[in-house]
Structure formats: C-alpha cells, structure tokens
Scaffold this motif. Sequence first.
Motif, PDB file in Angstrom:
ATOM      1  N   MET A   1       0.830  -1.197   0.000  1.00 44.14           N
ATOM      2  CA  MET A   1       0.000   0.000   0.000  1.00 44.14           C
ATOM      3  C   MET A   1       0.865   1.247   0.000  1.00 44.14           C
ATOM      4  O   MET A   1       1.954   1.237   0.558  1.00 44.14           O
ATOM      5  N   TYR A   3       1.487   5.148   1.088  1.00 39.43           N
ATOM      6  CA  TYR A   3       1.130   6.115   2.121  1.00 39.43           C
ATOM      7  C   TYR A   3       1.908   7.398   1.923  1.00 39.43           C
ATOM      8  O   TYR A   3       3.055   7.372   1.460  1.00 39.43           O
ATOM      9  N   ASP A  90       1.828  -2.521   4.976  1.00 38.17           N
ATOM     10  CA  ASP A  90       0.639  -2.185   5.754  1.00 38.17           C
ATOM     11  C   ASP A  90       0.905  -0.976   6.660  1.00 38.17           C
ATOM     12  O   ASP A  90       2.011  -0.424   6.669  1.00 38.17           O
ATOM     13  N   LEU A  91      -0.132  -0.606   7.410  1.00 38.35           N
ATOM     14  CA  LEU A  91      -0.045   0.579   8.267  1.00 38.35           C
ATOM     15  C   LEU A  91       1.071   0.447   9.311  1.00 38.35           C
ATOM     16  O   LEU A  91       1.755   1.425   9.619  1.00 38.35           O
ATOM     17  N   ASP A  92       1.266  -0.748   9.851  1.00 39.30           N
ATOM     18  CA  ASP A  92       2.308  -0.912  10.872  1.00 39.30           C
ATOM     19  C   ASP A  92       3.687  -0.562  10.305  1.00 39.30           C
ATOM     20  O   ASP A  92       4.503   0.067  10.989  1.00 39.30           O
ATOM     21  N   ALA A  93       3.935  -0.962   9.061  1.00 38.35           N
ATOM     22  CA  ALA A  93       5.220  -0.647   8.443  1.00 38.35           C
ATOM     23  C   ALA A  93       5.336   0.862   8.242  1.00 38.35           C
ATOM     24  O   ALA A  93       6.398   1.462   8.485  1.00 38.35           O
ATOM     25  N   ILE A  95       3.924   3.126  10.051  1.00 33.49           N
ATOM     26  CA  ILE A  95       4.122   3.715  11.384  1.00 33.49           C
ATOM     27  C   ILE A  95       5.597   3.596  11.795  1.00 33.49           C
ATOM     28  O   ILE A  95       6.178   4.536  12.348  1.00 33.49           O
ATOM     29  N   GLU A  96       6.202   2.458  11.501  1.00 33.72           N
ATOM     30  CA  GLU A  96       7.619   2.273  11.838  1.00 33.72           C
ATOM     31  C   GLU A  96       8.488   3.339  11.166  1.00 33.72           C
ATOM     32  O   GLU A  96       9.360   3.933  11.791  1.00 33.72           O
ATOM     33  N   PRO A 113      -3.164   7.036   3.813  1.00 32.18           N
ATOM     34  CA  PRO A 113      -3.117   6.146   2.649  1.00 32.18           C
ATOM     35  C   PRO A 113      -3.396   6.949   1.385  1.00 32.18           C
ATOM     36  O   PRO A 113      -4.229   7.867   1.404  1.00 32.18           O
ATOM     37  N   PRO A 116      -5.167   5.299  -5.434  1.00 35.85           N
ATOM     38  CA  PRO A 116      -4.396   4.842  -6.600  1.00 35.85           C
ATOM     39  C   PRO A 116      -4.329   5.973  -7.620  1.00 35.85           C
ATOM     40  O   PRO A 116      -5.228   6.824  -7.657  1.00 35.85           O
ATOM     41  N   PRO A 117      -3.259   6.037  -8.434  1.00 34.81           N
ATOM     42  CA  PRO A 117      -3.163   7.115  -9.416  1.00 34.81           C
ATOM     43  C   PRO A 117      -4.308   7.018 -10.425  1.00 34.81           C
ATOM     44  O   PRO A 117      -4.834   5.922 -10.656  1.00 34.81           O
TER      45      PRO A 117
END
Lengths: 121, 408
Positions: A1, A3, A90-93, A95-96, A113, A116-117
């Motif tokens: 995804m 972001y 994902d969101l956790d990545a 956030i890291e 997030p 998409p283009p």
Amino acid sequence: MQYALLIHEPHAESYPDGDSGQAWRDIIAAHTAFGQEMGAAGVIVGGAGLKNPDTATTVRVSASGRTVHDGPFAETREQLGGLYMIDVPDLDAAIEWAKKLPIAKTGSIEIRPMLPPPPQG
Amino acid sequence: MSRLLDQTFRDAGGRVVSALAAAFRDLDLAEEAFAEACARAVERWGDTPPADPAAWLFAVARRWALDRFRRRATAAAYRPDDAPPEPSPEDHVMALDEPIPDERLRLIFVCCHPAVGPEARAALTLRTVCGLSTAEVAAAFLVPEPTLAQRLVRAKTKIAEAGVPYDVPSPDRWPERMDAVLSTLEVAYAQAHADAAGAGPHADYAAEVLNLTGLLARLAPDDAEVRALAATVRFAEARRPARLDTNGAMIPLSDQDPTEWDGRLIAEAERHLAASATLSRAWGSPPGPRALQAAIHGAHAERAQTGRTDWPGILSLYDLLLARRDDPVIRVNRAVALAEVEGPAAALASLADIAADRWLPLAAARADLLSRLGRTCEARSEYDRALSLSPAPAEALFLTTRRDQLPV
C-alpha cells in the motif's frame, strides 16, 4: 500500500534562524540520510521538502471567487514542512518509518493512505 | 428465535467471525457471512442444532464468503490497474484447516490497533471477538444504537482503508500493541463495572469481558500484564454479589461482607496474580501498573481470610502506582486508603489540587471525607454535587442515604 507521511513542525520554534541557521542545515542532513535509508529499503516512491512557511502563498476559493493571500493556509503552530510517499505492506510498516523520521524538536507526522493514481491516457 | 439458538450463535460467533476475518482480511465480509450462516441455520436446524454447531456455521459461512469474494474479484478484474499478485485471501481460505482455527488473538490485535479510536476499539472488540450484538454493545456503552453502529462502521472503514494489518504484531512491537489491547479491555470492563446493580445487559457484558481476559491469558500466558488484568477483572467480578444492599443501594468495598464474595473467582484471580508476579520476577522487571492494580485487589480480597484489611500495604501499592502514572482516578482511590492510615484530614488534603469540579468519583470521595471530619454543611453540598453528576441508580441511592444520615 502507498502512504504519504506528512510532516508538521512548529517552524519558527524549530528553526529560529530560518533556512540559513544550523538547525536547518542539521535537519536537511538528517533527511538526506533518512531518504537514503528508505531508498536502500526500496520503500520510497517520492516526496518533497518544502521551503520556509513564510514563503507560502495561498489561493482561497469561495463562492465569490478565488483570491490570493500571503502565508500558509492556516495560522496554526505546526505547519506542513514536507512529505514522503512510501510503498509498504501495511499501516504498521508505515508507522515504523514515521517513528524514525527526523524531527528537529517537536512535531507530528500524519500518515495518510494514498488513492491509486488516476488511469493513464 | 429460541434462546438455545441465540446462545449457540453467540458462542460460535467470535471464533467463526475471527477466523473468516483473518482469512479474508475483511471484517464486513466475515460478519455478513456469519449472519447468512445463522439465517440458514434457523431454517435448517429446527430446534436441534447439529453436534458441532460452530463447525457447521463456519463451513456454511466460509462457502458463502468465498462465493461473494470470487464474484467481487471477477468484477474487479475489469479495472485497468490490476493489483499486483499477492497471495490472495482465497489462498488463505483454501488453506484453512478444520476445525476452525482460533484467530481471536489476531482479531483482538486488529480491533485494538492504536490507529482506531479508543472508544471504538472496545466496542469493535466486543462486537467482533465476543459476538455481542450492536444493540447489546450500545446498551452497555449507554449510547443510542445508531450512534454505536456508526462508530463501528467508521472503525471498520478505517481498518480497511488505512491498511491495518491482520496479524499478531512481531515481538518488538508486542509490548506497545498489547498495552493498547489491555487498555481497551479496561475501558470495556470499566463500562460493565460502573453499575453496581449489574442489571440487564451489563451482567452479560461483564461476563464477556471476563471471558475475553481469560482467553487472552490462555493465548498470551507469559505476559505479566495480561495475567494481571485477568486477575483484576476476576477480583472485581468476585465482589459483584456483595455490591448491593437489600434496598438496592451500592455497598462500598470496605463495607462489603466478604462471605458473599465468589470464592471460585477469587481463587482464579489469585492464580493469575501469582503468575503475573512470577513472570515479572523472571524477566527482572518491576511490576507494571496492571500488576500493582491487581495486587491492590488481592490485598482487599485477603479480608475474606484474615478478617482485616492491610491498609498500610494498600497505601504503599497506591504510592508505587502513583509514581508510575499521576492519574486522578488513582489519587482518589489512594485517598480512601490514606484516610484509613493517616485519617480523613490527610486524605482530604491529598485531593486538594485535583481540579475537576464536575467529576463524580472526586465529589463522592470528598463528601465522605468531609462527613467523617464532621464538616456537615460542606459534606452535604458535596453529596448534592455528586448526585447532580448522574450516578448509576445504585450509587445514587447510596449517596442519598449517606447524605440523609448527616446530622442536622
């Protein structure tokens, strides 16, 4: 995804000497290293650092038309200072990465997030 | 629908929905599929559910969800920008074993992700992992059902759109993420415990939180804070039978008759508390805030054996807790212990700098301390203030009685 990491900092407090001071030079160096780390990890899609909010011009759109103003869109303590666009699982990545992002003193990193283009052609 | 079917669906719901949601990475699809399976069960089962109703429901729901998922994938295939080929949820589902895999821990982590608002986390966990209906959760949280439904939709949309992962976090993220899970359960339990009467939906609901902390303790037995929360909830639930007098008024902890406490729950609580302490020692870490809370409950529970309360011991536990986190709730509870050790004047002084005019626990504590100091007029107005802050009926009755007992 994909972001966007939107960086908000209290610009005047963080960089009292504007973009000619030591604090500014330090943060640019930190972002250069951070960008390289993201590049090496293969997550960076794009991004931009923004010049001092004093340089901002805002076009306001209302029912009566569009008018041009000096300054950023809102007179808040923290202002948008730049953004990274990343592609991670994902969101956790996300956030890291946001937790590792260089910030001069205080600030916030908004994780959004990306849509998409639009279809090409 | 018969009560039996209702209970069967409730019991199976958490596991079935969690397994489907983990496989399809889609909470809505999982809930719809489960609802569909329940509807078919009502048609097919008559009054006698099959031997393993959960397996039946899971099989039917899985087939329905798979079918829906395939049709959706076909529709999406016409889009110009094809998603990159990742292992599809379909692969996960095909690989699912029977019996139903227990994915509730994973779903707890999804529902309690820090990216979801704290209030929505508790509601979503109870809805998804415990299988409570939206109406039941709404009743427990004292919000109108449409409001709660909206909150759930917003939370599920956030999880889907923001890319919250359907995974148990890796060990390095575990402490932070588990903390969010535990605070969520604390919010959920506080909601259930606030009303001493525990009437109507609250009674069921407290039982669900009790089950959930037990489940979590089974799934993460080596986490000291998890065991500590399981202990606290059990100690508190054990006291439920002793929390009301014959008029329906709340009885404060120190006035309760310990013979009315539930000995079985206290024994379970003590087991978790001991495990928590052993784990902390094994890791060489100081007891966490939840371990201290559990120890305080444990100290109160000892009155059932010893007939007395170790107030100085309880006070020092509160001091440790306060050193970790300066929280008004802790300060008010500490004041109760301080009043027993040093007297009501010291306790009242310790509350002086909490600036919260319209906060029920503070007003109630001040009212009691002022009345013990013989400052009757002030006590009366503090009781009035407390009563104006919408206490639950049992607490209102208790406060009214105390106020009316003040000397004229």
